[in-house]
Design a protein around this motif. Sequence first.
Motif, PDB file in Angstrom:
ATOM      1  N   PRO A 161      48.723  43.950  39.806  1.00 52.12           N
ATOM      2  CA  PRO A 161      48.402  43.931  38.101  1.00 52.12           C
ATOM      3  C   PRO A 161      47.803  42.502  37.871  1.00 52.12           C
ATOM      4  N   GLY A 162      46.988  42.396  36.936  1.00 47.94           N
ATOM      5  CA  GLY A 162      46.034  41.172  36.487  1.00 47.94           C
ATOM      6  C   GLY A 162      45.323  40.263  37.253  1.00 47.94           C
ATOM      7  N   LEU A 163      45.157  40.998  38.684  1.00 52.47           N
ATOM      8  CA  LEU A 163      44.228  40.344  39.790  1.00 52.47           C
ATOM      9  C   LEU A 163      42.816  40.563  39.175  1.00 52.47           C
ATOM     10  N   ARG A 164      42.290  39.225  38.910  1.00 54.62           N
ATOM     11  CA  ARG A 164      40.693  39.342  38.495  1.00 54.62           C
ATOM     12  C   ARG A 164      39.740  39.339  39.490  1.00 54.62           C
ATOM     13  N   ARG A 165      39.982  38.826  40.387  1.00 56.40           N
ATOM     14  CA  ARG A 165      38.914  38.388  41.428  1.00 56.40           C
ATOM     15  C   ARG A 165      39.566  37.853  42.852  1.00 56.40           C
ATOM     16  N   MET A 166      39.130  38.395  43.924  1.00 51.61           N
ATOM     17  CA  MET A 166      39.812  37.730  45.270  1.00 51.61           C
ATOM     18  C   MET A 166      38.429  37.340  45.990  1.00 51.61           C
ATOM     19  N   VAL A 167      38.776  36.318  46.438  1.00 49.27           N
ATOM     20  CA  VAL A 167      37.371  35.686  47.444  1.00 49.27           C
ATOM     21  C   VAL A 167      37.957  35.229  48.834  1.00 49.27           C
ATOM     22  N   MET A 168      37.453  35.774  49.706  1.00 48.92           N
ATOM     23  CA  MET A 168      37.757  35.445  51.233  1.00 48.92           C
ATOM     24  C   MET A 168      36.936  34.577  51.804  1.00 48.92           C
ATOM     25  N   HIS A 169      37.483  33.379  51.868  1.00 50.86           N
ATOM     26  CA  HIS A 169      36.803  32.264  52.587  1.00 50.86           C
ATOM     27  C   HIS A 169      36.778  31.932  53.827  1.00 50.86           C
TER      28      HIS A 169
END
Length: 111
Positions: free
Chosen positions: A35-43
């Motif tokens: 809940p509330g996660l706006r964005r996930m980036v995998m670097h």
Amino acid sequence: MSVSCFVRYDIAVSDLKAFLERYREVHVPAVTCWPGLRRMVMHTPIDWKDPFPVNRGKAVLMAQLEFDSEEAMNKAFASPERAAAREDFKRFMTFEGTVTHQAMRGEEVFP
């Protein structure tokens, strides 16, 4: 402004390609339902050149989890969905090294 939690994998693993594939296909869906996660980036690392001597780091993966506020991040961390993702972490292939979690406030300074 936003806040992010960075999860840095300074690890050695026998099959990095398989590790990253499983992370992308299994762990990412377990995280992106928080809940509330706006964005996930995998670097992931690239081969790059710098004419100056710098510490290049040894991370094989850095995940960035972005939220609108500290409150939203803390709510996600206390959620059953986070607990499920932590259980999935226990099923990662064996690796040597450290995994570091660090939360930071982001301030865009350019452009």
